[in-house]
Design an enzyme around this catalytic site. Structure first.
Site, short mmCIF file in Angstrom:
data_model
loop_
_atom_site.label_atom_id
_atom_site.label_comp_id
_atom_site.label_asym_id
_atom_site.label_seq_id
_atom_site.Cartn_x
_atom_site.Cartn_y
_atom_site.Cartn_z
N GLY A 184 6.83 71.96 34.45
CA GLY A 184 7.64 72.10 35.65
C GLY A 184 8.17 73.51 35.83
O GLY A 184 7.53 74.49 35.41
N GLU A 185 9.33 73.64 36.49
CA GLU A 185 10.00 74.92 36.67
C GLU A 185 9.16 75.92 37.45
O GLU A 185 9.30 77.13 37.30
CB GLU A 185 10.39 75.51 35.31
CG GLU A 185 11.24 74.58 34.46
CD GLU A 185 11.39 75.05 33.03
OE1 GLU A 185 11.25 76.26 32.77
OE2 GLU A 185 11.64 74.20 32.17
N GLY A 186 8.25 75.44 38.28
CA GLY A 186 7.41 76.33 39.08
C GLY A 186 6.17 76.82 38.38
O GLY A 186 5.35 77.53 38.98
#
Length: 351
Positions: free
Chosen positions: A319-321
């Site tokens: 996640g987190e971009g």
């Protein structure tokens, strides 16, 4: 605030330019089809830019919205509740995958604290300056936000989109830094797609065990009971079972489409926000790419509803971009090839 107004403000990327890009591709020395999906990416980008040949992406920007979700106290996440600020600190310190890769790919990072549950003094002023509220309510038993807070978060996202467009950002890589965010996202997807909690409940970025998964299913089931009565009102829905970051991302996506700024989506959170935005403005998804398949069932359902096909499927769940950022070099490569490959020599007719 009526999000349906966006339907009149958002136009599709230029279809005529896309056809011009397709025709130019037919004339290139490399045979049509030989570059696979890179051709499609280049044509999408040309339509978004409104020009042929497509121009290089010069100012990509990673935008990460951060928040803590109250539902995390129910043990639905592998992370402890109210620790979203630790995710933010890792990015700021260069200790997260997205921070490492952004520098390699020539992208800068902006973090927006929409609703972290921490002392603002723990993070830089430019991160916490926009916070709508501290944390959010437990969506299984209470509203995440008041309607006024949901409207403020939507306006925050719209304002960030305007700031990015005005500063020259030509492609956004979108992500979130949240604890409990996938539970909220799955609730929104289930509500908007009319499915049960078990259909959309995944294991999260840091995989949870079976007991936590069952708790997550139960939380989503209970939240769905609160979401269904307000399905006809996107603002009320975001207030009931969303969160400050989710509402902000929704506003951000809508305003990026208004400003003709292309966006690469990351995981289930950005996909769920896209689904809410699509309900308000059906043309908006034409401005987005799905960066990757995260493995979250809720993301797959949301992307299918928006007719978005992930660029990558590498099993990246952090996640987190990160997944969206991994797609950036492919988009850059597609633009470079479409713009710089020579056209076939035209054979002179013989007498």
């Amino acid at each position: 605030m009526n999000l349906d107004d966006f339907s009149d403000l958002i136009e599709r990327p230029d279809g005529g330019v896309r056809r011009d890009a397709e025709e130019r591709r037919e004339r290139l020395a490399v045979p049509p089809g030989a570059l696979g999906r890179l051709d499609e990416l280049a044509e999408w980008l040309a339509a978004a830019q409104g020009q042929v040949p497509v121009k290089a992406i010069e100012r990509p920007r990673v935008v990460l919205f951060a928040a803590d979700h109250g539902i995390a106290v129910q043990g639905v996440s592998a992370r402890a509740a109210s620790t979203g600020h630790e995710l933010v600190r890792d990015v700021l310190d260069g200790a997260s995958p997205v921070a490492v890769l952004a520098g390699r790919f020539g992208a800068t990072i902006r973090i927006v604290d929409a609703g972290l549950d921490c002392d603002p003094g723990l993070l830089p002023e430019d991160v916490v300056a926009h916070r709508v509220r501290r944390g959010s309510g437990r969506i299984d038993v209470e509203d995440a936000l008041t309607v006024e807070e949901a409207q403020a978060a939507l306006r925050l996202g719209m304002r960030i989109a305007d700031e990015e467009a005005d500063s020259g950002t030509d492609l956004v890589v979108l992500g979130d830094l949240s604890v409990g965010g996938t539970t909220v996202a799955a609730t929104l997807v289930a509500a908007l797609c009319g499915t049960d909690s078990s259909v959309v409940t995944g294991r999260g970025g840091r995989p949870i065990d079976d007991l936590a998964w069952m708790r997550k299913c139960a939380a989503i089931r209970d939240a769905l009971r609160r979401a269904r009565p307000v399905l006809g009102d996107q603002v009320a829905l975001l207030a009931a079972v969303g969160g400050a970051d989710v509402a902000a991302i929704t506003g951000f996506l809508l305003q990026c489409a208004v400003r003709r700024t292309p966006v690469i989506l990351d995981g289930v959170v950005s996909a769920a926000c896209g689904l809410v935005a699509q309900r308000a403005a059906f043309r908006a998804p034409d401005w987005w790419l799905a960066g990757q398949a995260s493995g979250e069932p809720g993301q797959a359902k949301a992307l299918d509803r928006m007719a978005l096909n992930p660029v990558l499927d590498h099993g990246v769940t952090v996640g987190e971009g990160t997944g969206a950022l991994l797609a950036l070099p492919l988009v850059q490569a597609a633009a470079a090839l479409a713009a710089e490959l020579p056209e076939r020599a035209v054979e002179e007719p013989t007498e």
